[in-house]
Scaffold this motif. Sequence first.
Motif, PDB file in Angstrom:
ATOM      1  N   ALA A 144      67.746  41.330  73.824  1.00 15.83           N
ATOM      2  CA  ALA A 144      68.487  40.664  74.553  1.00 15.83           C
ATOM      3  C   ALA A 144      69.870  41.415  74.808  1.00 15.83           C
ATOM      4  N   HIS A 145      70.179  42.295  73.204  1.00 12.43           N
ATOM      5  CA  HIS A 145      71.677  42.750  72.933  1.00 12.43           C
ATOM      6  C   HIS A 145      71.741  44.005  73.604  1.00 12.43           C
ATOM      7  N   TYR A 146      70.111  44.459  73.577  1.00 12.11           N
ATOM      8  CA  TYR A 146      70.061  46.008  74.391  1.00 12.11           C
ATOM      9  C   TYR A 146      69.924  45.212  75.970  1.00 12.11           C
ATOM     10  N   VAL A 147      69.795  44.647  76.248  1.00 12.31           N
ATOM     11  CA  VAL A 147      70.106  44.368  77.642  1.00 12.31           C
ATOM     12  C   VAL A 147      71.585  44.470  77.973  1.00 12.31           C
ATOM     13  N   ALA A 148      71.764  43.519  77.661  1.00 14.48           N
ATOM     14  CA  ALA A 148      73.724  43.042  77.489  1.00 14.48           C
ATOM     15  C   ALA A 148      74.425  44.444  77.485  1.00 14.48           C
ATOM     16  N   GLU A 149      73.796  45.242  77.141  1.00 13.81           N
ATOM     17  CA  GLU A 149      74.401  46.799  76.568  1.00 13.81           C
ATOM     18  C   GLU A 149      74.115  47.212  77.384  1.00 13.81           C
ATOM     19  N   ALA A 150      72.857  47.762  78.105  1.00  7.64           N
ATOM     20  CA  ALA A 150      72.947  47.986  79.020  1.00  7.64           C
ATOM     21  C   ALA A 150      73.036  48.023  80.521  1.00  7.64           C
ATOM     22  N   ALA A 151      73.179  46.617  80.706  1.00  3.96           N
ATOM     23  CA  ALA A 151      74.353  46.185  81.926  1.00  3.96           C
ATOM     24  C   ALA A 151      75.823  46.535  82.003  1.00  3.96           C
ATOM     25  N   GLY A 152      76.240  46.595  79.910  1.00  3.51           N
ATOM     26  CA  GLY A 152      77.899  47.203  80.501  1.00  3.51           C
ATOM     27  C   GLY A 152      78.645  45.707  79.645  1.00  3.51           C
ATOM     28  N   GLN A 153      78.118  45.070  79.488  1.00  3.51           N
ATOM     29  CA  GLN A 153      78.297  43.962  78.287  1.00  3.51           C
ATOM     30  C   GLN A 153      79.280  44.570  77.522  1.00  3.51           C
ATOM     31  N   ASP A 154      80.402  43.568  76.875  1.00  8.12           N
ATOM     32  CA  ASP A 154      81.209  44.913  75.596  1.00  8.12           C
ATOM     33  C   ASP A 154      80.867  44.369  74.496  1.00  8.12           C
ATOM     34  N   ARG A 155      81.597  44.364  73.459  1.00  8.73           N
ATOM     35  CA  ARG A 155      80.384  44.123  72.191  1.00  8.73           C
ATOM     36  C   ARG A 155      80.708  42.681  71.590  1.00  8.73           C
ATOM     37  N   ALA A 156      81.663  42.129  72.449  1.00 10.05           N
ATOM     38  CA  ALA A 156      81.463  40.919  71.470  1.00 10.05           C
ATOM     39  C   ALA A 156      80.125  39.555  72.737  1.00 10.05           C
ATOM     40  N   ALA A 157      80.862  40.030  73.919  1.00 11.18           N
ATOM     41  CA  ALA A 157      79.735  39.351  74.660  1.00 11.18           C
ATOM     42  C   ALA A 157      78.062  40.130  74.834  1.00 11.18           C
ATOM     43  N   ALA A 158      77.894  41.180  74.207  1.00 13.52           N
ATOM     44  CA  ALA A 158      76.301  41.247  74.115  1.00 13.52           C
ATOM     45  C   ALA A 158      75.670  40.665  72.933  1.00 13.52           C
ATOM     46  N   LEU A 159      76.953  40.813  71.648  1.00 18.28           N
ATOM     47  CA  LEU A 159      76.478  40.319  70.527  1.00 18.28           C
ATOM     48  C   LEU A 159      76.827  38.232  70.604  1.00 18.28           C
ATOM     49  N   ALA A 160      77.079  38.098  71.551  1.00 12.60           N
ATOM     50  CA  ALA A 160      76.952  36.709  72.511  1.00 12.60           C
ATOM     51  C   ALA A 160      75.513  36.320  72.755  1.00 12.60           C
ATOM     52  N   ALA A 161      75.228  37.124  73.625  1.00 11.56           N
ATOM     53  CA  ALA A 161      74.303  37.235  74.497  1.00 11.56           C
ATOM     54  C   ALA A 161      72.738  37.076  73.630  1.00 11.56           C
ATOM     55  N   ALA A 162      72.676  38.146  72.245  1.00 13.08           N
ATOM     56  CA  ALA A 162      71.370  38.095  71.776  1.00 13.08           C
ATOM     57  C   ALA A 162      71.747  37.189  71.048  1.00 13.08           C
ATOM     58  N   VAL A 163      72.929  36.401  70.271  1.00 12.13           N
ATOM     59  CA  VAL A 163      72.302  35.089  69.398  1.00 12.13           C
ATOM     60  C   VAL A 163      72.050  33.917  70.177  1.00 12.13           C
ATOM     61  N   ALA A 164      71.906  33.980  71.017  1.00 10.16           N
ATOM     62  CA  ALA A 164      72.027  32.405  72.564  1.00 10.16           C
ATOM     63  C   ALA A 164      70.447  32.695  73.064  1.00 10.16           C
ATOM     64  N   ALA A 165      69.839  33.825  73.115  1.00 11.43           N
ATOM     65  CA  ALA A 165      68.410  34.625  73.033  1.00 11.43           C
ATOM     66  C   ALA A 165      67.096  33.509  71.592  1.00 11.43           C
ATOM     67  N   ALA A 166      68.422  34.323  70.449  1.00 14.38           N
ATOM     68  CA  ALA A 166      67.325  34.392  69.464  1.00 14.38           C
ATOM     69  C   ALA A 166      67.706  32.468  69.183  1.00 14.38           C
ATOM     70  N   ALA A 167      68.821  31.972  69.299  1.00 12.43           N
ATOM     71  CA  ALA A 167      68.301  30.736  69.276  1.00 12.43           C
ATOM     72  C   ALA A 167      67.375  30.242  70.316  1.00 12.43           C
ATOM     73  N   ALA A 168      67.346  30.684  71.701  1.00  6.65           N
ATOM     74  CA  ALA A 168      66.352  29.706  72.460  1.00  6.65           C
ATOM     75  C   ALA A 168      65.182  30.199  72.140  1.00  6.65           C
ATOM     76  N   HIS A 169      64.737  31.364  70.938  1.00 11.46           N
ATOM     77  CA  HIS A 169      63.787  30.877  70.927  1.00 11.46           C
ATOM     78  C   HIS A 169      63.116  30.635  70.030  1.00 11.46           C
ATOM     79  N   VAL A 170      63.889  30.304  68.940  1.00 16.27           N
ATOM     80  CA  VAL A 170      63.744  30.041  67.762  1.00 16.27           C
ATOM     81  C   VAL A 170      63.337  27.595  68.667  1.00 16.27           C
ATOM     82  N   ALA A 171      63.998  28.004  69.504  1.00 15.26           N
ATOM     83  CA  ALA A 171      64.515  25.846  69.725  1.00 15.26           C
ATOM     84  C   ALA A 171      62.867  25.278  70.387  1.00 15.26           C
ATOM     85  N   GLY A 172      61.772  27.138  70.810  1.00 18.64           N
ATOM     86  CA  GLY A 172      61.119  27.282  71.336  1.00 18.64           C
ATOM     87  C   GLY A 172      60.931  27.447  73.031  1.00 18.64           C
ATOM     88  N   SER A 173      62.227  27.656  73.571  1.00 18.37           N
ATOM     89  CA  SER A 173      62.453  27.728  75.083  1.00 18.37           C
ATOM     90  C   SER A 173      61.838  29.617  75.166  1.00 18.37           C
TER      91      SER A 173
END
Length: 297
Positions: free
Chosen positions: A268-297
């Motif tokens: 998720a972090h790579y995809v966010a950066e490849a889409a042009g998101q800045d450091r903070a947004a890419a980190l937030a996207a990665a955190v959200a994706a990991a949390a969704a995985h842990v939750a079973g989504s």
Amino acid sequence: MTAPSAPLVLCIGAVLWDVIGRSPTRMAPGADVPGRIRHVPGGVALNVAAALAARGRAAAVLGAVGRDPEGEALLAAIRQAGVGIDWIHRDAGLPTDVYMAIEDTEGLIAAIADAHSLEAAGEAVLAPLRDGRLGSARSPWRGAVVVDGNLTTAQLSAIAGDPALAAADLRVVPASPGKAERLAPLIGPAHVTLYLNRAEAETLAGHPCASAAEAAAAVIARGAARVLVTDGARPAACAARGAEVLTCQPPAVSIARVTGAGDCFLAAHYVAEAAGQDRAAALAAAVAAAAAHVAGS
């Protein structure tokens, strides 16, 4: 020259079967409890590639898969997930690797990674990046490459100094705290980003750290160019040379699974950066994706 059909992201490392046992209750050492056991395609490199494919990014794996029934079934499952397998090393004398883990409602209890075939394959895993199929010293691979710590220290050292990868965007993950020190050859180059959990970061830092932010800063102090550190339900961090350390608090979720969360974070972090998101947004996207995985989504 790299062929026009070459994948955008190459993922090098473990390609194996995950055998994950999960208890619906908290387990004590030596417990024997009912639960569920899943037998699914896994390995850090494959998990990242599959997460990238699910996000619309072309990806392929470079690893070792045996010419046994388990290997044939694994390749069929990988192909169905939309991940490229054209450059996987096959050896009739080696069995397909396996990862086995036990999880409960608190997370991972214990795990064993049998990646002996990947280790035994050695330099053969990297051959497509050297013989012209994907790249060579004269025509280096210029895309993104994910490298996992299931590779041996010799393999990782070869990657660190390989002219065929000198122009690549290297994204590196240890696979476990016990394998984190294998990454030492890859600390320093400016084109390397490290993805670690806090225990792995502490191994590289050489001392305990109170938070992901402290651990990330310590790995930068050791010489890394850029590092992202996760810490379970506590804030994750992103640090880089000459830049402030950013943090992001994961959302509260119920734990449905933990294996593969770090791989989703990286993808998720790579995809966010490849889409042009800045450091903070890419980190937030990665955190959200990991949390969704842990939750079973």
